[in-house]
Design an enzyme around this catalytic site. Structure first.
Site, short mmCIF file in Angstrom:
data_model
loop_
_atom_site.label_atom_id
_atom_site.label_comp_id
_atom_site.label_asym_id
_atom_site.label_seq_id
_atom_site.Cartn_x
_atom_site.Cartn_y
_atom_site.Cartn_z
N ASP A 176 0.81 -1.22 0.00
CA ASP A 176 0.00 0.00 0.00
C ASP A 176 0.84 1.27 0.00
O ASP A 176 0.45 2.29 0.56
CB ASP A 176 -0.97 0.00 1.21
CG ASP A 176 -1.73 -1.29 1.31
OD1 ASP A 176 -2.30 -1.71 0.29
OD2 ASP A 176 -1.74 -1.91 2.39
N LYS A 187 1.91 2.22 -5.30
CA LYS A 187 2.55 1.77 -6.54
C LYS A 187 1.69 2.12 -7.75
O LYS A 187 2.22 2.44 -8.81
CB LYS A 187 2.78 0.26 -6.50
CG LYS A 187 3.85 -0.17 -5.51
CD LYS A 187 4.20 -1.63 -5.65
CE LYS A 187 3.09 -2.54 -5.20
NZ LYS A 187 2.92 -2.65 -3.75
N GLY A 197 -4.20 -4.32 -3.78
CA GLY A 197 -5.16 -3.24 -3.94
C GLY A 197 -4.48 -2.00 -4.44
O GLY A 197 -3.66 -1.43 -3.75
N HIS A 198 -4.78 -1.63 -5.67
CA HIS A 198 -4.22 -0.38 -6.21
C HIS A 198 -5.35 0.63 -6.29
O HIS A 198 -6.40 0.32 -6.82
CB HIS A 198 -3.74 -0.57 -7.65
CG HIS A 198 -2.58 -1.47 -7.79
ND1 HIS A 198 -1.41 -1.30 -7.08
CD2 HIS A 198 -2.38 -2.53 -8.58
CE1 HIS A 198 -0.56 -2.23 -7.45
NE2 HIS A 198 -1.12 -3.00 -8.33
N GLN A 213 1.81 -6.49 -3.40
CA GLN A 213 2.40 -6.50 -2.04
C GLN A 213 3.77 -5.80 -2.04
O GLN A 213 3.98 -4.92 -2.85
CB GLN A 213 2.50 -7.91 -1.46
CG GLN A 213 1.14 -8.55 -1.20
CD GLN A 213 0.51 -9.08 -2.46
OE1 GLN A 213 1.13 -9.77 -3.25
NE2 GLN A 213 -0.75 -8.78 -2.69
P1 IMP Z 1 -2.58 -13.02 1.82
O1 IMP Z 1 -1.76 -12.35 0.75
O2 IMP Z 1 -4.07 -12.82 1.63
O3 IMP Z 1 -2.21 -14.44 2.03
O4 IMP Z 1 -2.23 -12.28 3.21
C1 IMP Z 1 -0.97 -12.41 3.81
C2 IMP Z 1 -0.52 -11.08 4.43
O5 IMP Z 1 -0.24 -10.16 3.39
C3 IMP Z 1 -1.57 -10.42 5.32
O6 IMP Z 1 -0.92 -9.76 6.38
C4 IMP Z 1 -2.22 -9.41 4.38
O7 IMP Z 1 -2.83 -8.36 5.09
C5 IMP Z 1 -1.00 -8.97 3.60
N1 IMP Z 1 -1.33 -8.41 2.30
C6 IMP Z 1 -1.67 -9.10 1.19
N2 IMP Z 1 -1.88 -8.25 0.16
C7 IMP Z 1 -1.64 -7.01 0.62
C8 IMP Z 1 -1.64 -5.72 0.01
O8 IMP Z 1 -1.90 -5.51 -1.19
N3 IMP Z 1 -1.33 -4.67 0.83
C9 IMP Z 1 -1.00 -4.86 2.13
N4 IMP Z 1 -0.98 -6.04 2.73
C10 IMP Z 1 -1.29 -7.11 1.99
#
Ligand code: IMP
Length: 428
Positions: free
Chosen positions: A13, A16, A40-41, A223
């Protein structure tokens, strides 16, 4: 012309989408190489705000070919929902191409993601619950389903049967859920096959030819560095490689063809989900920063944990990704904070650390050592060059650059597309 990698420095977040948008005019291809609809963009164009979860943000830029690479995991329902929503708003989505080798998120993995988290209780990861982790686990365990399997129903059925032999044991015997039938999984996936077919291609070959022809390719991470399964704060990470190395494996573009690595870093730090976060602010202080920065998840709406900038993490991100340029985002959010604390190292069990510690236990015990930089009170949202910034804001940028060890080439000063201080060209 170059292949450029775009990654996040912290826990995601960082903005990007905005960085992609900033260089969008120069790009021919934007490739998503890891993750799925956990990303999430948010991209603001004029008065319109677009929240994308699965699609590469390049889909909003006319003339750019958006590519979903082999390293991505795809929830087909989400894919078509996003495409339809964009189409309804007049965005041309016809150029999207998808790797035949990308993995699919079947419905049972969404269920398993949620129930596993519930069973972990206090040890939960705080996942987005979208089935990302189980799908990457299946990929490594070689029981995954790929895009290309939709074009051979017999093979798809065999693979679903193989996967469900294991998954149904888990669902029924361990998690007390209902068993899933092969037919329901196959029917759901096959319902997308005809619409998907025209988008699917050998994206590795397509990108290699594009680079040969001198076109510009942006490889955009989902991420960020500390959520990378190898280099992040394991186990509180996502299940893919979100650092620049992942750009190669997730797209089939080799390291020798990468020209630059743009690393997006927020002027403070946020994190969603569980796990250690040394500079985190709690209570009212955290609320103030969260409100100022509008720090609520694009994908899940969850309030993000907020804290000060951590330059130990910044330095680590430079080292792991090979950063050539930083884009520092959301500097305007720090307006009015005076002084502004910046973490320069950790004290861990009485010992000073200037680099990320060796073990998870040490990182959990890390107490930030702060330097206090002079703040500014002027509105900076109209600044477009470094000299438009108040002296203290300029010093903040220069000091962060020195502490992290890579040049800051652009600074975000507001959510709008043009709210950016350009220091040097990102495409050279
Ligand atoms: P998962 O990717 O759903 O398996 O989640 C694993 C970890 O990555 C968790 O702490 C999520 O909150 C974090 N996470 C996954 N995608 C994002 C993102 O786009 N932004 C911030 N945190 C993320």
């Amino acid at each position: 012309m170059p292949a450029i990698v775009l990654v996040g420095a912290q826990w995601g977040d960082e903005g990007k989408g905005k960085a992609t948008d900033l260089i969008g005019g120069h790009l021919d291809y934007v490739v998503k190489f890891n993750g799925g609809n956990n990303a999430g963009h948010t991209v603001v164009i004029g008065d319109e705000t677009y929240a994308l979860h699965l699609l590469p943000s390049g889909i909003l830029t006319p003339g750019v070919t958006p590519v979903v690479g082999n390293g991505v995991v795809i929830d087909l329902g989400v894919l078509f929902d996003e495409l339809e929503a964009l189409d309804a708003r007049g965005v041309d989505v016809s150029s999207l191409v998808i790797s035949a080798n990308a993995h699919l998120i079947p419905s049972y993995n969404r269920v398993l993601d949620k129930v596993t988290e519930r069973f972990l209780g206090k040890r939960k990861i705080g996942t987005t619950g979208r089935g990302i982790g189980p799908t990457y686990a299946d990929k490594m365990a070689r029981v995954g389903l790929r895009v290309q399997d939709l074009f051979d129903e017999k093979i798809l059925r065999q693979k679903v049967e193989g996967a469900l032999d294991q998954k149904n044991q888990l669902l029924v015997k361990v998690y007390n859920r209902r068993a899933v039938s092969v037919d329901e999984v196959v029917d759901e996936l096959m319902s997308y096959a005809d619409r998907l077919r025209p988008m699917v291609t050998d994206t590795g070959l397509l990108l290699a030819k594009a680079l040969d022809a001198g076109e510009t390719v942006l490889l955009e991470a989902g991420q960020a560095t500390l959520l990378d399964v190898d280099h992040g704060t394991y186990p509180f990470v996502t299940s893919s490689n979100a650092t620049s190395g992942g750009a190669c494996t997730g797209s089939a573009i080799p390291p020798t063809r990468i020209d630059s690595v743009i690393t997006v870093m927020k002027a403070y730090t946020t994190r969603v989900g569980e796990g250690p976060f040394p500079t985190e602010l709690h209570g009212e202080e955290g609320d103030r920063l969260r409100k100022a920065g509008g720090e609520f998840g694009t994908t899940t709406g969850r309030p993000r944990r907020c804290g000060w900038l951590d330059t130990v993490i910044g330095r680590y991100a430079v080292r792991v990704n090979g950063t050539t340029d930083f884009v520092l985002t959301k500097l305007d959010v720090l307006t009015g904070y005076d002084p502004v604390p910046v973490c320069v190292g950790y004290e861990i069990d009485g010992v000073r650390h200037d680099e990320m510690p060796l073990t998870q236990t040490e990182f959990h015990h890390a107490v930030p050592i702060f330097e206090y930089l002079e703040g500014w009170h002027e509105d900076i949202t109209e600044a477009r060059t470094l000299s438009d910034l108040p002296a203290a804001a300029r010093r903040y940028v220069e000091t962060v650059e020195q502490m992290c060890g890579a040049p800051i080439s652009a600074v975000g000063v507001g959510p709008g597309r043009d709210q950016i201080v350009a220091v040097r060209d990102l495409i050279r």
